[in-house]
Design a protein around this motif. Sequence first.
Motif, PDB file in Angstrom:
ATOM      1  N   PHE A 112     -20.212  18.954   6.689  1.00 44.44           N
ATOM      2  CA  PHE A 112     -20.174  19.240   8.117  1.00 44.44           C
ATOM      3  C   PHE A 112     -19.857  20.705   8.369  1.00 44.44           C
ATOM      4  CE2 PHE A 112     -17.388  19.979  11.766  1.00 44.44           C
ATOM      5  CZ  PHE A 112     -18.289  19.725  12.790  1.00 44.44           C
ATOM      6  N   LYS A 139     -24.163  17.166  18.419  1.00 39.92           N
ATOM      7  CA  LYS A 139     -25.073  16.313  17.628  1.00 39.92           C
ATOM      8  C   LYS A 139     -24.598  16.239  16.177  1.00 39.92           C
ATOM      9  CE  LYS A 139     -29.627  15.939  19.703  1.00 39.92           C
ATOM     10  NZ  LYS A 139     -29.795  16.982  20.748  1.00 39.92           N
ATOM     11  N   LEU A 140     -24.234  17.382  15.651  1.00 37.50           N
ATOM     12  CA  LEU A 140     -23.751  17.457  14.266  1.00 37.50           C
ATOM     13  C   LEU A 140     -22.467  16.637  14.111  1.00 37.50           C
ATOM     14  CD1 LEU A 140     -24.691  19.060  11.720  1.00 37.50           C
ATOM     15  CD2 LEU A 140     -23.004  20.813  12.347  1.00 37.50           C
ATOM     16  N   CYS A 141     -21.562  16.775  15.057  1.00 41.61           N
ATOM     17  CA  CYS A 141     -20.307  16.006  15.024  1.00 41.61           C
ATOM     18  C   CYS A 141     -20.590  14.509  15.091  1.00 41.61           C
ATOM     19  CB  CYS A 141     -19.399  16.404  16.180  1.00 41.61           C
ATOM     20  SG  CYS A 141     -18.690  18.055  16.004  1.00 41.61           S
ATOM     21  N   ALA A 142     -21.548  14.123  15.947  1.00 37.98           N
ATOM     22  CA  ALA A 142     -21.881  12.711  16.087  1.00 37.98           C
ATOM     23  C   ALA A 142     -22.422  12.169  14.760  1.00 37.98           C
ATOM     24  CB  ALA A 142     -22.899  12.517  17.206  1.00 37.98           C
ATOM     25  N   GLN A 143     -23.270  12.982  14.116  1.00 36.39           N
ATOM     26  CA  GLN A 143     -23.828  12.612  12.814  1.00 36.39           C
ATOM     27  C   GLN A 143     -22.747  12.375  11.764  1.00 36.39           C
ATOM     28  OE1 GLN A 143     -26.394  15.633  10.994  1.00 36.39           O
ATOM     29  NE2 GLN A 143     -27.921  15.023  12.524  1.00 36.39           N
ATOM     30  N   HIS A 144     -21.793  13.318  11.749  1.00 33.93           N
ATOM     31  CA  HIS A 144     -20.734  13.266  10.722  1.00 33.93           C
ATOM     32  C   HIS A 144     -19.488  12.544  11.215  1.00 33.93           C
ATOM     33  CE1 HIS A 144     -22.544  16.094   7.723  1.00 33.93           C
ATOM     34  NE2 HIS A 144     -23.249  16.468   8.804  1.00 33.93           N
ATOM     35  N   ARG A 145     -19.556  12.006  12.432  1.00 31.07           N
ATOM     36  CA  ARG A 145     -18.414  11.311  13.042  1.00 31.07           C
ATOM     37  C   ARG A 145     -17.155  12.173  13.062  1.00 31.07           C
ATOM     38  NH1 ARG A 145     -18.625   5.265  13.459  1.00 31.07           N
ATOM     39  NH2 ARG A 145     -20.831   4.811  13.225  1.00 31.07           N
ATOM     40  N   ASP A 156     -23.597  12.209  22.573  1.00 30.53           N
ATOM     41  CA  ASP A 156     -24.679  12.173  21.580  1.00 30.53           C
ATOM     42  C   ASP A 156     -25.397  13.513  21.476  1.00 30.53           C
ATOM     43  OD1 ASP A 156     -26.038  12.280  23.929  1.00 30.53           O
ATOM     44  OD2 ASP A 156     -27.276  10.503  23.590  1.00 30.53           O
ATOM     45  N   GLN A 174     -18.911   5.966  19.552  1.00 37.58           N
ATOM     46  CA  GLN A 174     -18.261   6.356  18.293  1.00 37.58           C
ATOM     47  C   GLN A 174     -16.823   6.819  18.503  1.00 37.58           C
ATOM     48  OE1 GLN A 174     -20.991   7.714  14.883  1.00 37.58           O
ATOM     49  NE2 GLN A 174     -21.257   9.234  16.501  1.00 37.58           N
TER      50      GLN A 174
END
Lengths: 480, 480
Positions: free
Chosen positions: A5, A57-63, A174, A462
């Motif tokens: 991340f 978006k990146l944070c959402a991907q990596h939670r 998101d 999330q």
Amino acid sequence: MSDAFLSAATTLLGQRGLSRDSEVMNPWLTDWRGRYSGRALALASPASTEEVAALVKLCAQHRVPIVPQGGNSGMSGGATPDESGDSLLLSLRRMDTIRHWDEDAQQVVCDAGVVLQTLHQAAARRGLRFPLTLGGKGSATIGGLISTNAGGTQVLRHGTMRAQVRGLEAVLPDGTILDTLAALKKDNRGFDLKQLLIGSEGTLGIVTGATLSLLPQIAARRVLFVGLPSVHQARRLLLLAQQREGAALEGFEIMPRDALDAVLAYEPAARDPLGEPHKWYALLELVADETQADSLQKRVTSLLETALEQGLVEDATIAASETQAEALWSLRDGISSAERARGPAVQHDISVPPEKMPAFIEEASAVLERQFAGTRAVAFGHLGDGNVHFHLRAPEGARGGEWEDADGKAISAAVHDLVTEWAGSISAEHGIGQMKRDELGRLADPATLSILRGVKQALDPQGIMNPGKLVPLASRAPAA
Amino acid sequence: MSDAFLSAATTLLGQRGLSRDSEVMNPWLTDWRGRYSGRALALASPASTEEVAALVKLCAQHRVPIVPQGGNSGMSGGATPDESGDSLLLSLRRMDTIRHWDEDAQQVVCDAGVVLQTLHQAAARRGLRFPLTLGGKGSATIGGLISTNAGGTQVLRHGTMRAQVRGLEAVLPDGTILDTLAALKKDNRGFDLKQLLIGSEGTLGIVTGATLSLLPQIAARRVLFVGLPSVHQARRLLLLAQQREGAALEGFEIMPRDALDAVLAYEPAARDPLGEPHKWYALLELVADETQADSLQKRVTSLLETALEQGLVEDATIAASETQAEALWSLRDGISSAERARGPAVQHDISVPPEKMPAFIEEASAVLERQFAGTRAVAFGHLGDGNVHFHLRAPEGARGGEWEDADGKAISAAVHDLVTEWAGSISAEHGIGQMKRDELGRLADPATLSILRGVKQALDPQGIMNPGKLVPLASRAPAA
């Protein structure tokens, strides 16, 4: 996981946009009053709405949980990350461009990171005015003010931040961008999502820009300081002033003699503006733009004459100069510091329906002083908004930290119980943040809690947007 | 299943509270314009908030869809059930008590079923005024006005229904009661649920009561009718009037010569108030309460002199009596009927940012008249709100029904496309209902649609609250 991340985030934002340097990060990991501290994975400082969107978006991907932050001048720990160090601190301060002025429509579009005082000054240079103001104006940002629906001293006339927002731009959990910057006066296309984001403390999305309404600049003001026999008379004076000069009345602040005494003792330059002592005082500010300035003095004098004739006020003074006006305001503004110097106290930011505030102050003070022996209740502030600062001073000789640890929580719970009985709010203007989340969970009705949780879950399934803030945890046994 | 439900509902509400008699039900199963018709299981008319709550709980248990209805005077079919006959029509009209006046706080608490005109009259008897008004005031209810965030002719100065609501009582889809009737001026306890319910068209809950703000009664008014060379000059005149008399300016309506001609031809009593024809006209209304009434005539005359000096208006008249004022308003109010008499047309209720409206009217008219040969665009209404009624008249000789069936949908789609390009709204004040749900689904951005659906799902997981209205269906292929 977090390495992947961080590497992607660094690529996205560049060196200037992402820092893990503890010297850079530290000032932003503790709230300005020093009550809350946390740790963070990194400090992200995106430079544009598009960068914020890509980062989310990146944070959402990596939670990766996100803690949005403006000027870090909040009162409830809403912008401070938790101790885990798992969250990304996302500062909006680099986005500080005033994008577009529209003098005809009296509005301005600006980035979330624009500092309130900067906006005040820029508006003044154009003969305009942004009316909302508060103590932290030198650091508070537009995005933070919107996310917390900030109040301040001009709410009586102009409303809270909600009333100043004509359009909004935000990044959703998101990473999509919600753009309602085009300010429509009429728009009935379903639920008002702008209203949902205002005051949501970064738990539903990140405000990145806003269209704000402006007013003509003030051309004249008059400040009055009056002595009153009771807080009920203050309410009657307020009603008279609103009836006669509602459009001009911008401030109506009250304080008891006790609070004035504290200021007179603490501030060397402070002088009692009235000859004799009174039980209560009110400070009134009336303003006029250019079209109304000429008649202001006459109208204020006439208002005061009526108030004296009707026996509402015992004595009064009108500031004869800007210097005198500032001196009167400094009596009001000095209360917090003077009270702090006087000794330990537990403070509350509460509201009740405005018409009930005088009775509430009297009853709550009596109840609490009886319940907590030796304490003294002091209520002062925005009577016109039904919102006062409600302090309970420690008994003589009590030692600050110890007393607060021992009794503070019980006192606050008792104050909040009373406020709830009176159909009031345990957070009038400072928000919930992490400070009052448990109290909100304890006192909000089940319907409200269920909607808060439902909306949060719907928009941020999330749970990455400012976790641990505002929305009370669900109780362990779910409702049937 | 429905037998068990009906029997339980009858027990709950009694004979007066539940009817399956088609003579009783029929008037409420078609919208007042006769565009939408449906069927219903029964007509429920609860008498109290508690009865509404118990009934909604019962509906939730039996999964019976609910269509809430006020005065049945909506414009978008939002209160008409579908053809299935599975829904319960829930009328709020029996709940018509004005619960509590607070003259000091200038507010009133009333049931959802109170009719707007009744509230106007009751307020007037107390020397007060509820400013929002519209054509359907004799049937429209407070609950319906809130659920659709209604507009009308006084929005310019006082805002839509949203701005009048200080507190709300509503029954949520699970039958719990949300009670925020206690009107707090400052309350930062999380998402503003009141704002979420306002304008949600009964899809998130049923408004059962409200606390509304009131104003002092009007003591004087002046109505002006001015001729203008262009719609751009109308905007400049509006800005001048707002700058000089913003607090007094309650109406600013525009119409082209073409629309005035239609009224003059249709209304036998109508007279052109100005000697020569002009391309555009504006009607201005300025009002004053008792404290400002004396100076109104002077201020209006001075405003008009400035406008003439600056060349903003070509000619003007000020109504010399209430009769003349009414005659001027009847020119504006007569447009809809006159246009209907003139021949078939497709109508739209649209807004764009107010500062763009003059350019929009010019460009959209030209584009659409070119695209649909023989049609004629007519725009009139609330320039100050950036909201006009935008009609496209059929070509000469076209036959109403046929032409509308053949071209109406394409014309509306083209108008909505243009409005969307201009960052405007396809529903300025009439709401979405069933009429514009597909268009909203076609034109709203994905972020907005996803929040609309998410919030709906969160608050009404069973989908029993006014199904088929407002919230566009999800597309078949869900987003990744």
